[in-house]
Design a protein around this motif. Structure first.
Motif, PDB file in Angstrom:
ATOM      1  N   ILE A 155       0.833  -1.205   0.000  1.00  0.00           N
ATOM      2  CA  ILE A 155       0.000   0.000   0.000  1.00  0.00           C
ATOM      3  C   ILE A 155       0.870   1.259   0.000  1.00  0.00           C
ATOM      4  O   ILE A 155       0.511   2.283  -0.598  1.00  0.00           O
ATOM      5  CB  ILE A 155      -0.951  -0.003   1.216  1.00  0.00           C
ATOM      6  N   SER A 156       2.032   1.179   0.629  1.00  0.00           N
ATOM      7  CA  SER A 156       2.904   2.353   0.706  1.00  0.00           C
ATOM      8  C   SER A 156       3.431   2.767  -0.666  1.00  0.00           C
ATOM      9  O   SER A 156       3.992   3.848  -0.819  1.00  0.00           O
ATOM     10  CB  SER A 156       4.066   2.081   1.646  1.00  0.00           C
ATOM     11  N   GLN A 157       3.254   1.899  -1.690  1.00  0.00           N
ATOM     12  CA  GLN A 157       3.677   2.241  -3.044  1.00  0.00           C
ATOM     13  C   GLN A 157       2.739   3.263  -3.695  1.00  0.00           C
ATOM     14  O   GLN A 157       3.105   3.890  -4.691  1.00  0.00           O
ATOM     15  CB  GLN A 157       3.728   0.989  -3.929  1.00  0.00           C
ATOM     16  N   LEU A 158       1.540   3.413  -3.136  1.00  0.00           N
ATOM     17  CA  LEU A 158       0.532   4.284  -3.750  1.00  0.00           C
ATOM     18  C   LEU A 158       0.789   5.733  -3.349  1.00  0.00           C
ATOM     19  O   LEU A 158       0.239   6.232  -2.366  1.00  0.00           O
ATOM     20  CB  LEU A 158      -0.872   3.836  -3.320  1.00  0.00           C
ATOM     21  N   SER A 159       1.586   6.404  -4.125  1.00  0.00           N
ATOM     22  CA  SER A 159       1.980   7.773  -3.795  1.00  0.00           C
ATOM     23  C   SER A 159       0.839   8.779  -3.918  1.00  0.00           C
ATOM     24  O   SER A 159       0.933   9.884  -3.384  1.00  0.00           O
ATOM     25  CB  SER A 159       3.145   8.200  -4.694  1.00  0.00           C
ATOM     26  N   SER A 160      -0.252   8.393  -4.604  1.00  0.00           N
ATOM     27  CA  SER A 160      -1.389   9.311  -4.782  1.00  0.00           C
ATOM     28  C   SER A 160      -2.532   9.020  -3.822  1.00  0.00           C
ATOM     29  O   SER A 160      -3.560   9.709  -3.859  1.00  0.00           O
ATOM     30  CB  SER A 160      -1.901   9.231  -6.225  1.00  0.00           C
ATOM     31  N   PRO A 175       1.810   0.087  10.580  1.00  0.00           N
ATOM     32  CA  PRO A 175       3.204   0.412  10.232  1.00  0.00           C
ATOM     33  C   PRO A 175       3.378   1.922  10.098  1.00  0.00           C
ATOM     34  O   PRO A 175       2.465   2.632   9.655  1.00  0.00           O
ATOM     35  CB  PRO A 175       3.398  -0.297   8.887  1.00  0.00           C
ATOM     36  N   ILE A 176       4.527   2.417  10.466  1.00  0.00           N
ATOM     37  CA  ILE A 176       4.805   3.846  10.364  1.00  0.00           C
ATOM     38  C   ILE A 176       4.787   4.302   8.907  1.00  0.00           C
ATOM     39  O   ILE A 176       4.557   5.493   8.615  1.00  0.00           O
ATOM     40  CB  ILE A 176       6.171   4.180  11.025  1.00  0.00           C
ATOM     41  N   ASP A 177       4.987   3.359   7.964  1.00  0.00           N
ATOM     42  CA  ASP A 177       4.984   3.710   6.542  1.00  0.00           C
ATOM     43  C   ASP A 177       3.667   4.357   6.117  1.00  0.00           C
ATOM     44  O   ASP A 177       3.646   5.199   5.218  1.00  0.00           O
ATOM     45  CB  ASP A 177       5.221   2.453   5.690  1.00  0.00           C
ATOM     46  N   LEU A 178       2.566   3.957   6.754  1.00  0.00           N
ATOM     47  CA  LEU A 178       1.277   4.551   6.406  1.00  0.00           C
ATOM     48  C   LEU A 178       1.275   6.057   6.672  1.00  0.00           C
ATOM     49  O   LEU A 178       0.772   6.845   5.876  1.00  0.00           O
ATOM     50  CB  LEU A 178       0.149   3.891   7.210  1.00  0.00           C
ATOM     51  N   PHE A 179       1.831   6.453   7.794  1.00  0.00           N
ATOM     52  CA  PHE A 179       1.813   7.854   8.189  1.00  0.00           C
ATOM     53  C   PHE A 179       2.818   8.682   7.393  1.00  0.00           C
ATOM     54  O   PHE A 179       2.724   9.908   7.354  1.00  0.00           O
ATOM     55  CB  PHE A 179       2.084   7.963   9.689  1.00  0.00           C
ATOM     56  N   ALA A 180       3.755   8.003   6.747  1.00  0.00           N
ATOM     57  CA  ALA A 180       4.754   8.706   5.932  1.00  0.00           C
ATOM     58  C   ALA A 180       4.301   8.887   4.490  1.00  0.00           C
ATOM     59  O   ALA A 180       5.000   9.529   3.703  1.00  0.00           O
ATOM     60  CB  ALA A 180       6.078   7.946   5.966  1.00  0.00           C
ATOM     61  N   MET A 181       3.122   8.342   4.142  1.00  0.00           N
ATOM     62  CA  MET A 181       2.635   8.495   2.774  1.00  0.00           C
ATOM     63  C   MET A 181       2.301   9.965   2.521  1.00  0.00           C
ATOM     64  O   MET A 181       1.555  10.580   3.290  1.00  0.00           O
ATOM     65  CB  MET A 181       1.418   7.596   2.540  1.00  0.00           C
ATOM     66  N   ILE A 201       4.440   9.263  14.357  1.00  0.00           N
ATOM     67  CA  ILE A 201       3.277   9.496  13.499  1.00  0.00           C
ATOM     68  C   ILE A 201       3.108  10.965  13.136  1.00  0.00           C
ATOM     69  O   ILE A 201       2.301  11.301  12.261  1.00  0.00           O
ATOM     70  CB  ILE A 201       1.974   8.972  14.153  1.00  0.00           C
ATOM     71  N   SER A 202       3.851  11.846  13.763  1.00  0.00           N
ATOM     72  CA  SER A 202       3.739  13.265  13.416  1.00  0.00           C
ATOM     73  C   SER A 202       4.262  13.562  12.018  1.00  0.00           C
ATOM     74  O   SER A 202       4.109  14.673  11.513  1.00  0.00           O
ATOM     75  CB  SER A 202       4.486  14.122  14.441  1.00  0.00           C
ATOM     76  N   VAL A 203       4.865  12.545  11.368  1.00  0.00           N
ATOM     77  CA  VAL A 203       5.322  12.740   9.980  1.00  0.00           C
ATOM     78  C   VAL A 203       4.144  12.812   9.012  1.00  0.00           C
ATOM     79  O   VAL A 203       4.327  13.156   7.841  1.00  0.00           O
ATOM     80  CB  VAL A 203       6.271  11.603   9.540  1.00  0.00           C
ATOM     81  N   ALA A 204       2.945  12.480   9.488  1.00  0.00           N
ATOM     82  CA  ALA A 204       1.752  12.547   8.633  1.00  0.00           C
ATOM     83  C   ALA A 204       1.325  13.992   8.472  1.00  0.00           C
ATOM     84  O   ALA A 204       0.408  14.478   9.136  1.00  0.00           O
ATOM     85  CB  ALA A 204       0.631  11.699   9.241  1.00  0.00           C
ATOM     86  N   LEU A 205       1.986  14.686   7.570  1.00  0.00           N
ATOM     87  CA  LEU A 205       1.797  16.130   7.434  1.00  0.00           C
ATOM     88  C   LEU A 205       0.439  16.510   6.865  1.00  0.00           C
ATOM     89  O   LEU A 205      -0.084  17.585   7.165  1.00  0.00           O
ATOM     90  CB  LEU A 205       2.906  16.712   6.549  1.00  0.00           C
ATOM     91  N   ASN A 206      -0.146  15.652   6.037  1.00  0.00           N
ATOM     92  CA  ASN A 206      -1.403  15.986   5.361  1.00  0.00           C
ATOM     93  C   ASN A 206      -2.612  15.229   5.905  1.00  0.00           C
ATOM     94  O   ASN A 206      -3.700  15.342   5.350  1.00  0.00           O
ATOM     95  CB  ASN A 206      -1.273  15.719   3.853  1.00  0.00           C
ATOM     96  N   MET A 207      -2.446  14.448   6.957  1.00  0.00           N
ATOM     97  CA  MET A 207      -3.565  13.659   7.484  1.00  0.00           C
ATOM     98  C   MET A 207      -4.542  14.556   8.240  1.00  0.00           C
ATOM     99  O   MET A 207      -4.178  15.243   9.188  1.00  0.00           O
ATOM    100  CB  MET A 207      -3.059  12.534   8.380  1.00  0.00           C
ATOM    101  N   THR A 208      -5.803  14.534   7.792  1.00  0.00           N
ATOM    102  CA  THR A 208      -6.847  15.346   8.429  1.00  0.00           C
ATOM    103  C   THR A 208      -7.789  14.510   9.288  1.00  0.00           C
ATOM    104  O   THR A 208      -8.408  15.026  10.214  1.00  0.00           O
ATOM    105  CB  THR A 208      -7.676  16.071   7.356  1.00  0.00           C
ATOM    106  N   LYS A 209      -7.905  13.196   8.984  1.00  0.00           N
ATOM    107  CA  LYS A 209      -8.787  12.318   9.749  1.00  0.00           C
ATOM    108  C   LYS A 209      -8.034  11.061  10.159  1.00  0.00           C
ATOM    109  O   LYS A 209      -7.454  10.372   9.306  1.00  0.00           O
ATOM    110  CB  LYS A 209     -10.015  11.916   8.926  1.00  0.00           C
ATOM    111  N   LEU A 210      -8.067  10.752  11.440  1.00  0.00           N
ATOM    112  CA  LEU A 210      -7.497   9.509  11.968  1.00  0.00           C
ATOM    113  C   LEU A 210      -8.570   8.881  12.858  1.00  0.00           C
ATOM    114  O   LEU A 210      -8.783   9.286  13.992  1.00  0.00           O
ATOM    115  CB  LEU A 210      -6.226   9.794  12.758  1.00  0.00           C
TER     116      LEU A 210
END
Length: 315
Positions: A155-160, A175-181, A201-210
């Motif tokens: 899933i982490s391959q899906l850059s869009s 996985p932390i990879d989800l939050f780095a997408m 998880i603070s690397v999720a710069l664009n996440m609006t809903k968790l």
């Protein structure tokens, strides 16, 4: 025929009669050259009188050759959904929900323009490693109500990807990879078995809903408050002490609970208004029916009085 009493028919020659000329039913008399058994050999001539006569007792049935009906190929449920995807959304949105799938069908590989896939309500526990190489432009992926115990690493391959739904599975960690997408804005992991959240998880710069309601979380890291775009954070129905939440986290959480409560209230009000409307419509129908029945009774009563009056006049 040339025959005698001692043997069967003897061949004496052959000739051809043009039958198409007999359609006028006119008698003809004509000499024909007899051809022998050897090609080009003439053995004599014969005079023939002939005409076409219709015999009603002889009517052979000639079966006309009909074209074979084209074979109807029944599409499988997956093929029907793919056909609907191609015809209805130009191959951009595919719904394969509730088909009891335990593997992702190979036919999906051909839908290279896909940007949304719904696998909700199947039996999936893994995803083919090569799937997202064929459909790399996915922005919305729904894997809810399946049998995943681990988040598929591909899933982490899906850059869009902007929206990922993993609710109602058997996940115990993320996985932390989800939050780095880079573009992931909405992550739904409700009703799983999560016990904690990954560090960083603070690397999720664009996440609006968790959305993490209905898990086994006992602690929420302060990093949640450092997620710059987070607007909704739902951890209801988890064994956590809300008073222990960080001030920043608590503010987002309270806002989310308020929003969910308002949404629920709006839904209840909407359903109540619908029920009220149905009751009023039913009442109006009953009143109209009662009025029509009353009019019919008055007409019948009037007709009876007129009939009785007419009988008295006749007497």
């Amino acid at each position: 025929d040339d025959y005698d009493m001692a043997s069967g028919n003897d061949f004496i020659g052959s000739f051809e009669v043009p039958l198409n000329e007999l359609n006028d039913c006119v008698e003809r008399r004509q000499w024909f050259t007899l051809n022998g058994e050897e090609e080009g050999a003439e053995v004599g001539n014969v005079l023939l009188a002939y005409r076409l006569v219709h015999n009603p007792e002889y009517a052979p049935f000639v079966e006309e050759e009909s074209e074979p009906e084209p074979e109807v190929i029944e599409l499988t449920p997956v093929e029907k959904r793919i056909q609907k995807c191609v015809e209805g959304s130009d191959g951009t949105s595919l719904n394969l929900s509730k088909l009891q799938l335990d593997v992702v069908p190979e036919q999906v590989n051909a839908l290279t323009a896909l940007n949304a896939i719904n696998f909700r309500g199947n039996l999936l526990s893994v995803i083919r490693d090569d799937l997202f190489t064929f459909v790399p432009s996915i922005t919305s992926l729904n894997l809810s109500l399946n049998a995943f115990s681990v988040v598929p690493g591909t899933i982490s391959q899906l850059s869009s990807l902007t929206r990922l739904v993993l609710s109602d599975n058997q996940l115990s960690s993320l996985p932390i990879d989800l939050f780095a997408m880079p573009k992931l804005a909405e992550l739904y992991v409700e009703r799983n078995y999560l016990r904690d959240l990954p560090k960083g998880i603070s690397v999720a710069l664009n996440m609006t809903k968790l959305m993490l309601a209905g898990n086994q979380l006992t602690y929420i890291p302060e990093e949640v408050a450092e997620m710059p775009s987070l607007k909704m954070f739902d951890v209801r129905d988890n064994p956590i002490n809300e008073s222990d939440l960080n001030v920043g986290v608590r503010k987002i959480y309270d806002s989310t609970v308020l929003h969910v409560s308002k949404t629920s209230r709006r839904g209840l009000v909407s359903r109540a208004l619908t029920v009220r409307k149905l009751v009023e419509e039913n009442r109006e129908r009953q009143l109209r029916l009662f009025a029509e029945q009353e009019k019919a009774a008055k007409r019948a009563e009037k007709e009876e009085r007129l009939a009785a009056s007419a009988k008295k006049k006749k007497r």
